[in-house]
Design an enzyme around this catalytic site. Sequence first.
Site, PDB file in Angstrom:
ATOM      1  N   GLY A  15       0.813  -1.211   0.000  1.00 48.60           N
ATOM      2  CA  GLY A  15       0.000   0.000   0.000  1.00 48.60           C
ATOM      3  C   GLY A  15       0.842   1.253   0.000  1.00 48.60           C
ATOM      4  O   GLY A  15       0.673   2.145  -0.850  1.00 48.60           O
ATOM      5  N   LEU A  16       1.769   1.337   0.935  1.00 46.88           N
ATOM      6  CA  LEU A  16       2.616   2.526   1.019  1.00 46.88           C
ATOM      7  C   LEU A  16       3.585   2.587  -0.167  1.00 46.88           C
ATOM      8  O   LEU A  16       3.843   3.666  -0.717  1.00 46.88           O
ATOM      9  CB  LEU A  16       3.388   2.481   2.357  1.00 46.88           C
ATOM     10  N   ASP A  49      12.599 -12.307  -2.151  1.00 51.14           N
ATOM     11  CA  ASP A  49      12.288 -12.406  -0.721  1.00 51.14           C
ATOM     12  C   ASP A  49      13.449 -11.782   0.059  1.00 51.14           C
ATOM     13  O   ASP A  49      14.617 -11.968  -0.316  1.00 51.14           O
ATOM     14  CB  ASP A  49      12.130 -13.895  -0.364  1.00 51.14           C
ATOM     15  N   LEU A  50      13.126 -11.114   1.148  1.00 52.06           N
ATOM     16  CA  LEU A  50      14.178 -10.548   2.004  1.00 52.06           C
ATOM     17  C   LEU A  50      15.075 -11.634   2.581  1.00 52.06           C
ATOM     18  O   LEU A  50      16.133 -11.341   3.137  1.00 52.06           O
ATOM     19  CB  LEU A  50      13.556  -9.737   3.145  1.00 52.06           C
ATOM     20  N   SER A  73       3.116  -6.164   7.766  1.00 54.10           N
ATOM     21  CA  SER A  73       2.717  -4.843   8.255  1.00 54.10           C
ATOM     22  C   SER A  73       1.597  -4.910   9.289  1.00 54.10           C
ATOM     23  O   SER A  73       1.029  -3.879   9.642  1.00 54.10           O
ATOM     24  CB  SER A  73       2.294  -3.971   7.074  1.00 54.10           C
ATOM     25  N   SER A 109       7.221   2.023  13.150  1.00 50.91           N
ATOM     26  CA  SER A 109       5.771   2.141  13.358  1.00 50.91           C
ATOM     27  C   SER A 109       5.462   2.676  14.746  1.00 50.91           C
ATOM     28  O   SER A 109       6.222   2.450  15.702  1.00 50.91           O
ATOM     29  CB  SER A 109       5.133   0.761  13.200  1.00 50.91           C
ATOM     30  N   ASN A 110       4.315   3.304  14.846  1.00 49.45           N
ATOM     31  CA  ASN A 110       3.811   3.709  16.170  1.00 49.45           C
ATOM     32  C   ASN A 110       3.628   2.497  17.080  1.00 49.45           C
ATOM     33  O   ASN A 110       3.595   2.646  18.305  1.00 49.45           O
ATOM     34  CB  ASN A 110       2.518   4.502  16.015  1.00 49.45           C
ATOM     35  N   TYR A 138       4.758  -7.648  15.965  1.00 48.66           N
ATOM     36  CA  TYR A 138       5.003  -6.689  14.880  1.00 48.66           C
ATOM     37  C   TYR A 138       5.714  -5.438  15.421  1.00 48.66           C
ATOM     38  O   TYR A 138       6.754  -5.021  14.892  1.00 48.66           O
ATOM     39  CB  TYR A 138       3.658  -6.329  14.229  1.00 48.66           C
ATOM     40  N   LYS A 142       9.720  -3.762  14.988  1.00 47.74           N
ATOM     41  CA  LYS A 142      10.105  -2.386  14.646  1.00 47.74           C
ATOM     42  C   LYS A 142      11.109  -1.851  15.660  1.00 47.74           C
ATOM     43  O   LYS A 142      12.014  -1.098  15.304  1.00 47.74           O
ATOM     44  CB  LYS A 142       8.865  -1.498  14.560  1.00 47.74           C
TER      45      LYS A 142
HETATM   46  N1  LIG Z   1       0.835   1.988   5.827  1.00 50.02           N
HETATM   47  C1  LIG Z   1       0.954   2.496   7.045  1.00 50.02           C
HETATM   48  O1  LIG Z   1       0.168   3.339   7.455  1.00 50.02           O
HETATM   49  C2  LIG Z   1       2.082   2.049   7.941  1.00 50.02           C
HETATM   50  C3  LIG Z   1       2.088   2.442   9.281  1.00 50.02           C
HETATM   51  C4  LIG Z   1       3.159   2.081  10.095  1.00 50.02           C
HETATM   52  C5  LIG Z   1       4.210   1.345   9.548  1.00 50.02           C
HETATM   53  N2  LIG Z   1       4.144   0.949   8.253  1.00 50.02           N
HETATM   54  C6  LIG Z   1       5.242   0.140   7.699  1.00 50.02           C
HETATM   55  O2  LIG Z   1       5.509   0.554   6.383  1.00 50.02           O
HETATM   56  C7  LIG Z   1       5.793  -0.568   5.556  1.00 50.02           C
HETATM   57  C8  LIG Z   1       4.823  -0.628   4.386  1.00 50.02           C
HETATM   58  O3  LIG Z   1       3.507  -0.707   4.884  1.00 50.02           O
HETATM   59  P1  LIG Z   1       2.282  -1.074   3.933  1.00 50.02           P
HETATM   60  O4  LIG Z   1       1.072  -0.563   4.583  1.00 50.02           O
HETATM   61  O5  LIG Z   1       2.587  -0.683   2.540  1.00 50.02           O
HETATM   62  O6  LIG Z   1       2.288  -2.657   4.059  1.00 50.02           O
HETATM   63  P2  LIG Z   1       1.869  -3.740   2.953  1.00 50.02           P
HETATM   64  O7  LIG Z   1       1.607  -4.989   3.717  1.00 50.02           O
HETATM   65  O8  LIG Z   1       0.795  -3.203   2.080  1.00 50.02           O
HETATM   66  O9  LIG Z   1       3.180  -3.897   2.070  1.00 50.02           O
HETATM   67  C9  LIG Z   1       4.306  -4.614   2.507  1.00 50.02           C
HETATM   68  C10 LIG Z   1       4.970  -5.204   1.285  1.00 50.02           C
HETATM   69  O10 LIG Z   1       6.120  -5.936   1.727  1.00 50.02           O
HETATM   70  C11 LIG Z   1       6.181  -7.125   0.942  1.00 50.02           C
HETATM   71  N3  LIG Z   1       6.894  -8.157   1.701  1.00 50.02           N
HETATM   72  C12 LIG Z   1       6.449  -8.794   2.818  1.00 50.02           C
HETATM   73  N4  LIG Z   1       7.339  -9.709   3.200  1.00 50.02           N
HETATM   74  C13 LIG Z   1       8.368  -9.651   2.308  1.00 50.02           C
HETATM   75  C14 LIG Z   1       9.573 -10.370   2.170  1.00 50.02           C
HETATM   76  N5  LIG Z   1       9.915 -11.350   3.032  1.00 50.02           N
HETATM   77  N6  LIG Z   1      10.395 -10.057   1.147  1.00 50.02           N
HETATM   78  C15 LIG Z   1      10.053  -9.086   0.261  1.00 50.02           C
HETATM   79  N7  LIG Z   1       8.900  -8.358   0.345  1.00 50.02           N
HETATM   80  C16 LIG Z   1       8.072  -8.654   1.358  1.00 50.02           C
HETATM   81  C17 LIG Z   1       4.745  -7.520   0.669  1.00 50.02           C
HETATM   82  O11 LIG Z   1       4.640  -8.347  -0.476  1.00 50.02           O
HETATM   83  C18 LIG Z   1       4.071  -6.179   0.518  1.00 50.02           C
HETATM   84  O12 LIG Z   1       3.946  -5.801  -0.847  1.00 50.02           O
HETATM   85  C19 LIG Z   1       5.743  -1.786   6.464  1.00 50.02           C
HETATM   86  O13 LIG Z   1       7.038  -2.070   6.938  1.00 50.02           O
HETATM   87  C20 LIG Z   1       4.862  -1.333   7.612  1.00 50.02           C
HETATM   88  O14 LIG Z   1       5.142  -2.025   8.797  1.00 50.02           O
HETATM   89  C21 LIG Z   1       3.089   1.277   7.430  1.00 50.02           C
END
Ligand SMILES: NC(=O)c1ccc[n+]([C@@H]2O[C@H](COP(=O)([O-])OP(=O)(O)OC[C@H]3O[C@@H](n4cnc5c(N)ncnc54)[C@H](O)[C@@H]3O)[C@@H](O)[C@H]2O)c1
Length: 269
Positions: A15-16, A49-50, A73, A109-110, A138, A142
Amino acid sequence: MPAPRTVLLTGAAGGLGTLMRELLPGHGYRLRLLDLRPIEGEPDAIVADLADRDALREAVRGVDAIIHLAGISLEASFDKILAANIEGTYNLYEAAREEGVRRIVFASSNHAVGYTPRPQGDDPLIPVETPRRPDTFYGLSKCFGEDLAQLYWDRHGIETVSVRIGSCFPEPTSVRMLSVWMSPADGARLFHAALTAEDVGHTVVHGSSANTRLWWDLTSARALGYEPQDDSEPYAAKLVAEQGELDPGDPAHARLGGHFVTDPPIWPY
Ligand SMILES: NC(=O)c1ccc[n+]([C@@H]2O[C@H](COP(=O)([O-])OP(=O)(O)OC[C@H]3O[C@@H](n4cnc5c(N)ncnc54)[C@H](O)[C@@H]3O)[C@@H](O)[C@H]2O)c1
């Protein structure tokens, strides 16, 4: 440090990541994309993959900086969090060290401080130095990421800005989000500031817009040059009419982490 231009965006399919793929080129970046999942319309995106250290080394080779969004996430079992968020972030930092990348922006993250009581009334804003109180595995991952970033700064001179993101979505969708929302445009502004500020060492910042109902202090983010332009308040009347104000007596409303604090735990299976 010269302004980074080529940036690896991990988690680019998420998403982000999708929002930042649209917005960061407007700040002058050329993005290299990586995710576990292929991205429609992006045939050059690296699908990896990471856990794949060789793929990570290749992915970071030659980039000026990394924005690390990839990972789980939401809450999940400890084993899943361990692999994706803890070992995965370690693998990425190792790849950066081996390939000489000097600046990383880490999506914290918060929920690293989710058990912290939220401010009410005239309470002061939560400072970024508030003690860690993760609300989930989770959130714990962080905390690990922030400490890993500190270690790689102290030991290897790799700079990181850890952004404790509130909620980055096109619009706030809950009354809680009125306090923690980061508009996508402000998110891109903050990432840009985190990539270009001088001498950040390891800096932790809160990631939010300039919300009227903000819970935490943005001083360390502003010190990077971040100037948020958005405020969630125009969305407040509609959301409050639908959902009511947050009830401080409800445990899911009493702490920064919201319902993450009260959702049934996913214990270690
Ligand atoms: N969106 C928010 O409001 C928010 C808030 C706080 C923190 N975050 C952090 O920001 C980041 C992005 O958030 P988001 O909302 O886009 O999450 P999301 O779940 O939509 O996206 C995460 C992406 O990481 C990929 N991923 C997961 N495991 C993986 C791996 N082992 N190897 C490679 N790719 C992998 C997934 O395929 C996914 O596309 C995350 O780390 C999340 O914890 C987001």
